[in-house]
Design an enzyme around this catalytic site. Structure first.
Site, PDB file in Angstrom:
ATOM      1  N   LYS A 196       0.866  -1.188   0.000  1.00 44.53           N
ATOM      2  CA  LYS A 196       0.000   0.000   0.000  1.00 44.53           C
ATOM      3  C   LYS A 196       0.890   1.220   0.000  1.00 44.53           C
ATOM      4  CE  LYS A 196      -2.699   2.680   3.335  1.00 44.53           C
ATOM      5  NZ  LYS A 196      -3.844   2.657   4.249  1.00 44.53           N
ATOM      6  N   LYS A 198       1.021   5.211   0.581  1.00 43.22           N
ATOM      7  CA  LYS A 198       0.345   6.411   1.076  1.00 43.22           C
ATOM      8  C   LYS A 198       0.559   7.517   0.062  1.00 43.22           C
ATOM      9  CE  LYS A 198      -1.586   7.099   4.010  1.00 43.22           C
ATOM     10  NZ  LYS A 198      -2.996   7.190   4.312  1.00 43.22           N
ATOM     11  N   ASP A 226      -3.474   5.202  -1.488  1.00 46.97           N
ATOM     12  CA  ASP A 226      -4.376   5.878  -0.538  1.00 46.97           C
ATOM     13  C   ASP A 226      -3.996   7.344  -0.365  1.00 46.97           C
ATOM     14  OD1 ASP A 226      -5.917   6.743   1.586  1.00 46.97           O
ATOM     15  OD2 ASP A 226      -4.849   5.568   3.104  1.00 46.97           O
ATOM     16  N   ASN A 228      -5.857   9.634   0.973  1.00 43.31           N
ATOM     17  CA  ASN A 228      -6.642  10.248   2.057  1.00 43.31           C
ATOM     18  C   ASN A 228      -7.578  11.354   1.561  1.00 43.31           C
ATOM     19  OD1 ASN A 228      -4.009   9.371   4.008  1.00 43.31           O
ATOM     20  ND2 ASN A 228      -6.045   9.063   4.837  1.00 43.31           N
ATOM     21  N   GLU A 251      -7.885   3.439  -2.222  1.00 44.05           N
ATOM     22  CA  GLU A 251      -8.368   3.750  -0.871  1.00 44.05           C
ATOM     23  C   GLU A 251      -8.671   5.243  -0.757  1.00 44.05           C
ATOM     24  OE1 GLU A 251      -6.008   1.813   2.133  1.00 44.05           O
ATOM     25  OE2 GLU A 251      -6.448   3.383   3.598  1.00 44.05           O
ATOM     26  N   ASN A 274     -11.032   4.184   5.167  1.00 42.79           N
ATOM     27  CA  ASN A 274     -10.962   4.389   6.617  1.00 42.79           C
ATOM     28  C   ASN A 274     -11.327   5.852   6.896  1.00 42.79           C
ATOM     29  OD1 ASN A 274      -7.907   4.703   5.652  1.00 42.79           O
ATOM     30  ND2 ASN A 274      -8.231   6.068   7.392  1.00 42.79           N
ATOM     31  N   ASP A 298     -10.656  -0.175  12.197  1.00 41.33           N
ATOM     32  CA  ASP A 298      -9.572   0.182  13.114  1.00 41.33           C
ATOM     33  C   ASP A 298     -10.167  -0.016  14.487  1.00 41.33           C
ATOM     34  OD1 ASP A 298      -8.030   1.730  14.938  1.00 41.33           O
ATOM     35  OD2 ASP A 298      -7.103   2.748  13.225  1.00 41.33           O
ATOM     36  N   HIS A 325      -7.330  -1.112   9.102  1.00 38.32           N
ATOM     37  CA  HIS A 325      -6.592   0.137   8.968  1.00 38.32           C
ATOM     38  C   HIS A 325      -5.571   0.218  10.108  1.00 38.32           C
ATOM     39  CE1 HIS A 325      -6.365   4.405  10.461  1.00 38.32           C
ATOM     40  NE2 HIS A 325      -5.976   4.568   9.218  1.00 38.32           N
ATOM     41  N   ASN A 327      -2.896   3.146  12.228  1.00 41.36           N
ATOM     42  CA  ASN A 327      -2.193   4.403  12.448  1.00 41.36           C
ATOM     43  C   ASN A 327      -0.961   4.015  13.239  1.00 41.36           C
ATOM     44  OD1 ASN A 327      -2.436   7.468  12.572  1.00 41.36           O
ATOM     45  ND2 ASN A 327      -4.470   6.775  12.044  1.00 41.36           N
TER      46      ASN A 327
HETATM   47  O1  GLR Z   1      -4.896   4.580   5.830  1.00 39.66           O
HETATM   48  C1  GLR Z   1      -4.860   5.701   6.337  1.00 39.66           C
HETATM   49  O2  GLR Z   1      -5.594   6.556   5.949  1.00 39.66           O
HETATM   50  C2  GLR Z   1      -3.897   5.959   7.415  1.00 39.66           C
HETATM   51  O3  GLR Z   1      -3.094   5.130   7.675  1.00 39.66           O
HETATM   52  C3  GLR Z   1      -3.923   7.245   8.116  1.00 39.66           C
HETATM   53  C4  GLR Z   1      -2.609   7.583   8.762  1.00 39.66           C
HETATM   54  O4  GLR Z   1      -2.751   8.678   9.604  1.00 39.66           O
HETATM   55  C5  GLR Z   1      -1.498   7.809   7.731  1.00 39.66           C
HETATM   56  O5  GLR Z   1      -1.954   8.647   6.731  1.00 39.66           O
HETATM   57  C6  GLR Z   1      -0.261   8.365   8.349  1.00 39.66           C
HETATM   58  O6  GLR Z   1       0.253   7.725   9.272  1.00 39.66           O
HETATM   59  O7  GLR Z   1       0.222   9.378   7.885  1.00 39.66           O
HETATM   60 MG    MG Z   2      -6.493   5.177   4.478  1.00 46.13          MG
END
Ligand code: GLR
Ligand code: MG
Length: 429
Positions: A196, A198, A226, A228, A251, A274, A298, A325, A327
């Site tokens: 995955k 980010k 993902d 966000n 995502e 999420n 989560d 999910h 964090n």
């Molecule tokens: O799947 C997601 O959206 C996350 O894991 C949120 C987290 O806060 C992630 O964006 C991070 O750790 O920066």
């Molecule tokens: Mg996410």
């Protein structure tokens, strides 16, 4: 056997975190977590973990006061107790992009994020008292190991000069080659086979190129991206069309149920979330609209391990997939995630975990990924042991902090490198 809770310990800590980039900014060098311990009259201790920002601490403290004298087996009672804890109205925010990354921030969700740590601690204590693993208390495991995915981040080689931090050995990843190199390290170190990335960090074309590079380097492996919710509907449609052939799912490309539903309908690319489904109240609209095909649970903010099982049952009913999910978290939460994931029959996607990014932990022994999997422990409780010395060191760091790091603020961390930085308004692209 006396299961009554006689003592509750709350230990806020700061944990080292690498400079991981997301659409809001970058991770601070230390991130807050809260370690919860419940002790029974028989001297059995159970541990749990959750978010450690002030807004959670201010709920955890009055909640802990109410726990004494109650049996660790009274898990349903935790929710009744939580309803008695007042949430400061200034903390509540119904926007999906509040704090940016985990959906709405309702009073209930804040309470549940605290309850979950106590639920896990109670299950750990109950399991130890009965000689049973947590998964057995949840009905029993249906698998012996839980698969996780490599959680790739764009990142800098180090936090900005002059910032107090712990060094990491992952190197920088700010382009497709860096992302592929990071993915290779993840496979070498942990055996992950799903990836995955980010996103929402660089313009979409650069992130499309990174995912294409991953697809070329790891043909046939499940890939996810993902951002966000950083993309407009039009951008989401474009990315979904360009990457649809290599993505396991996309995502949270865009914010809000209607836009997610449109992307899903017009592209046929499965969408995971999420952000747009993070509470039971959001399920009906999203599932009816076909907005999400996979919910990333989560257990922290869904209210614990049993609520996660309930969520999984609702998803199954609607033919929606479920996965996990993550964090930034430590080994206590990884153990909790693994126990509950082991009990969910239809878990068809490797779960997310930030754990490989955390060089510090509060356990005597770190949990291990082998072949991308964590073995489900059959030891009583969670099967983990708290390292009190490490806990004290990380708590000391929290005590010594002037408050700058006690509340996660990715934009503030970014401003250290770029003083002009402001949290981007959404959609960013
Ligand atoms: O799947 C997601 O959206 C996350 O894991 C949120 C987290 O806060 C992630 O964006 C991070 O750790 O920066
Ligand atoms: Mg996410």
């Amino acid at each position: 056997m006396n299961l009554a809770i006689t003592d509750v310990r709350l230990t806020p800590i700061l944990v080292a975190d690498p400079p991981l980039l997301n659409t809001q900014g970058v991770h601070q060098p230390y991130t807050p977590r809260l370690v919860v311990e419940v002790v029974t009259a028989d001297g059995v201790t159970g541990v749990g973990e959750t978010y450690g920002d002030t807004k959670y601490l201010e709920l955890a403290r009055p909640f802990a006061e109410r726990l004494k004298g109650r049996p660790v087996s009274d898990l349903n009672g935790l929710f009744t107790l939580a309803d008695q804890v007042a949430v400061d109205a200034s903390r509540v925010e119904n926007a999906v992009d509040v704090g940016g990354l985990r959906g709405v921030q309702t009073a209930d969700k804040l309470r549940l994020s605290v309850v979950s740590a106590f639920e896990v601690a109670c299950l750990d204590a109950l399991g130890k008292a009965l000689g049973l693993p947590v998964h057995a208390l949840l009905g029993g495991k249906v698998r012996d190991a839980v698969e996780y995915s490599a959680y790739l981040f764009y990142k800098w080689a180090s936090h900005p000069d002059g910032v107090t931090c712990e060094k990491d050995d992952w190197g920088a990843a700010v382009d497709p080659a860096g992302v592929v190199e990071q993915a290779r390290r993840f496979t070498e170190r942990y055996g992950f086979t799903s990836f995955k990335l980010k996103g929402g960090v660089f313009p979409p074309d650069e992130e499309i190129a990174a995912v294409r590079a991953l697809a070329e380097a790891f043909p046939g492996h499940p890939l996810r991206l993902d951002p966000n919710g950083a993309w407009s509907l039009q951008t989401s449609l474009k990315v979904a069309r360009e990457l649809g052939d290599v993505l396991e799912y996309l995502e949270d490309p865009t914010l809000g149920t209607p836009a997610m539903a449109e992307v899903a309908e017009r592209t046929g690319v499965p969408l995971a979330t999420n952000m747009c489904v993070t509470t039971f109240a959001e399920i009906k609209e999203a599932f009816t609209a076909g907005a999400v095909q996979v919910v990333l649970s989560d257990h922290h903010y869904w209210g614990g391990l049993r609520n996660t099982q309930q969520l999984a049952a609702v998803c199954r009913t609607f033919g929606v997939g479920v996965s996990m999910h993550s964090n930034t978290h430590l080994g206590i939460s990884l153990a909790a995630m693994t126990h509950v994931a082991a009990t969910v029959p239809d878990l068809h996607h490797a779960c997310d975990s930030h754990y490989p990014w955390q060089s510090e932990d509060v356990l005597t022994e770190r949990l291990a990924f082998e072949g991308g999997r964590v073995t489900v422990s059959d030891a009583p409780g969670l099967g983990v042991e708290l390292d009190r010395e490490r806990l004290a060191v990380l708590h000391r760091r929290w005590l010594d902090d002037d408050g700058a790091l006690r509340d996660r603020d990715d934009a503030a961390a970014m401003r250290v490198a770029d003083p002009e930085w402001v949290t981007p308004s959404m959609p960013r692209w």
